[in-house]
Scaffold this motif. Structure first.
Motif, short mmCIF file in Angstrom:
data_model
loop_
_atom_site.label_atom_id
_atom_site.label_comp_id
_atom_site.label_asym_id
_atom_site.label_seq_id
_atom_site.Cartn_x
_atom_site.Cartn_y
_atom_site.Cartn_z
N CYS A 154 56.85 -16.31 65.53
CA CYS A 154 58.21 -16.21 64.73
C CYS A 154 58.21 -14.99 64.06
CB CYS A 154 58.25 -17.36 63.59
SG CYS A 154 57.94 -19.15 64.63
N ASN A 155 57.83 -13.88 64.31
CA ASN A 155 57.71 -12.68 63.42
C ASN A 155 58.72 -11.71 63.97
OD1 ASN A 155 56.63 -11.22 65.60
ND2 ASN A 155 54.68 -11.26 64.72
N GLY A 156 59.45 -11.85 65.03
CA GLY A 156 60.46 -11.24 65.52
C GLY A 156 60.10 -10.15 66.52
N LEU A 157 58.78 -9.88 66.91
CA LEU A 157 58.24 -8.95 67.80
C LEU A 157 58.95 -8.83 69.14
CD1 LEU A 157 56.32 -6.56 68.09
CD2 LEU A 157 54.65 -8.06 68.82
N GLU A 158 58.95 -10.28 69.55
CA GLU A 158 59.47 -10.06 71.14
C GLU A 158 60.84 -9.71 71.30
OE1 GLU A 158 58.40 -10.96 74.20
OE2 GLU A 158 56.41 -10.94 73.42
N LEU A 159 61.70 -10.36 70.02
CA LEU A 159 63.08 -9.97 69.93
C LEU A 159 63.18 -8.59 69.92
CD1 LEU A 159 65.83 -11.43 70.01
CD2 LEU A 159 65.87 -11.74 67.62
N ASP A 173 45.28 -10.94 71.60
CA ASP A 173 43.99 -11.23 71.02
C ASP A 173 43.62 -10.44 69.63
OD1 ASP A 173 43.49 -13.24 72.66
OD2 ASP A 173 42.28 -12.01 73.71
N SER A 174 43.86 -9.04 69.66
CA SER A 174 43.73 -8.35 68.47
C SER A 174 44.79 -8.50 67.41
CB SER A 174 43.77 -7.00 68.92
OG SER A 174 44.91 -6.38 69.23
N GLU A 175 45.91 -9.10 67.75
CA GLU A 175 46.89 -9.20 66.67
C GLU A 175 47.29 -7.94 66.01
OE1 GLU A 175 46.30 -12.58 64.12
OE2 GLU A 175 46.46 -14.12 65.63
N TYR A 176 47.09 -6.71 66.73
CA TYR A 176 47.14 -5.68 66.08
C TYR A 176 48.76 -5.34 65.57
CZ TYR A 176 47.34 -0.43 65.49
OH TYR A 176 47.36 0.64 65.00
N LEU A 177 49.58 -5.94 66.44
CA LEU A 177 50.90 -5.61 66.05
C LEU A 177 51.62 -7.13 65.16
CD1 LEU A 177 52.35 -4.40 69.33
CD2 LEU A 177 52.01 -3.04 67.21
N THR A 237 52.76 -10.87 58.53
CA THR A 237 52.46 -10.70 56.88
C THR A 237 53.78 -10.08 56.17
OG1 THR A 237 50.13 -10.45 57.60
CG2 THR A 237 50.76 -9.79 55.30
N HIS A 238 54.28 -9.18 56.69
CA HIS A 238 55.41 -8.50 56.30
C HIS A 238 56.57 -9.44 56.17
CE1 HIS A 238 59.08 -5.97 55.97
NE2 HIS A 238 59.40 -6.56 57.14
N VAL A 239 56.93 -10.21 57.08
CA VAL A 239 57.85 -11.01 56.91
C VAL A 239 57.77 -12.44 55.99
CG1 VAL A 239 59.18 -13.06 58.37
CG2 VAL A 239 58.58 -10.85 59.38
N GLY A 240 56.51 -12.84 55.84
CA GLY A 240 56.19 -13.61 54.85
C GLY A 240 56.28 -13.04 53.20
N LEU A 269 52.15 -6.87 80.24
CA LEU A 269 51.06 -6.69 80.59
C LEU A 269 50.14 -5.76 79.52
CD1 LEU A 269 51.28 -5.18 84.16
CD2 LEU A 269 50.02 -7.45 83.49
N ILE A 270 50.82 -4.87 78.85
CA ILE A 270 50.14 -4.46 77.89
C ILE A 270 50.04 -5.00 76.70
CG2 ILE A 270 50.83 -2.49 75.88
CD1 ILE A 270 51.95 -0.89 78.07
N TYR A 271 50.85 -5.93 76.17
CA TYR A 271 50.82 -7.04 75.07
C TYR A 271 49.58 -8.02 75.39
CZ TYR A 271 51.74 -10.47 71.58
OH TYR A 271 51.68 -11.40 70.46
N SER A 272 49.58 -8.37 76.50
CA SER A 272 48.67 -9.71 76.83
C SER A 272 47.36 -8.83 76.73
CB SER A 272 48.93 -10.24 78.12
OG SER A 272 48.91 -9.31 79.20
N VAL A 273 47.26 -7.71 77.68
CA VAL A 273 45.65 -6.85 77.54
C VAL A 273 45.28 -6.44 76.10
CG1 VAL A 273 44.49 -4.99 78.68
CG2 VAL A 273 46.11 -6.57 80.13
N PHE A 274 46.07 -5.78 75.57
CA PHE A 274 45.84 -5.00 74.43
C PHE A 274 45.94 -5.47 73.00
CE2 PHE A 274 46.34 -1.64 77.77
CZ PHE A 274 44.81 -1.33 77.86
#
Length: 193
Positions: free
Chosen positions: A105-110, A39-43, A49-52, A31-36
């Motif tokens: 593919c940035n590993g956030l979900e994991l 779309d903002s791609e804040y996280l 960018t860091h992974v690349g 819920l927090i991820y989908s609402v906040f």
């Protein structure tokens, strides 16, 4: 026929509490991820960018390979008749595109999955904090190594790229996560209350 209340009583209380906390953590995160954050791609933006950038840095500085760079670019793709555009981290080797690293593919979900497991298990605050910090660093490094491996395969052994991308490196990343969970869980003693 198995009754649900009978099945519930067969599961020990600490396991039921863990599963309940884990389900609640998962729902709240989604819920927090989908609402906040979606779309903002804040996280996602800084992590992708860091992974690349880290992948290009390691390739350029540790070994005989060089000439890699990472840029944040907009990428368009079509899915089921609709076109979409999102930003990805693109790895170049001497101005030739080698790898796209998308936000998924940035590993956030994991990392969130790993943190959720630690948070839901009984232990002291400081032990959880230590394992969360070390685990996130290890998972991030594992994801960067995964990208480096994919870049290497794309450059030199293209025939193995798809298999490694879809199976081999996913197994590597999930195995690292499970190994971290096992190490964390060793000293936890569940009491049936």
């Amino acid at each position: 026929m198995i009754k649900l209340s009978s099945l519930k009583n067969d599961i020990p209380l600490p396991i039921r509490l863990f599963l309940g906390k884990a389900l609640l953590f998962f729902i709240v995160w989604k819920l927090i991820y989908s609402v906040f954050f979606y779309d903002s791609e804040y996280l996602d933006h800084p992590l992708t960018t860091h992974v690349g950038e880290a992948s290009a840095f390691v390739l350029n500085n540790l070994g005989s390979m060089s000439g890699f760079s990472s840029k944040r670019e907009a990428s368009s793709y079509a899915y089921e008749g609709s076109s979409f555009q999102n930003e990805v981290s693109v790895i170049y080797h001497h101005d030739k595109i080698i790898l796209y690293i998308a936000n998924v593919c940035n590993g956030l979900e994991l990392m969130v999955l790993y943190i959720g497991f630690i948070v839901c298990m009984p232990s002291s605050f400081w032990r959880k904090t230590k394992y969360i910090i070390l685990g996130v660093i290890i998972l991030d490094a594992t994801n960067i190594l995964r990208c480096i491996g994919l870049i290497y395969l794309r450059e030199y052994f293209h025939i193995y790229f798809d298999f490694a991308h879809h199976y081999l490196f996913k197994i590597m990343v999930y195995s690292a996560t499970i190994a971290l969970w096992v190490i964390y869980s060793r000293k936890i003693h569940l009491k049936n209350e």
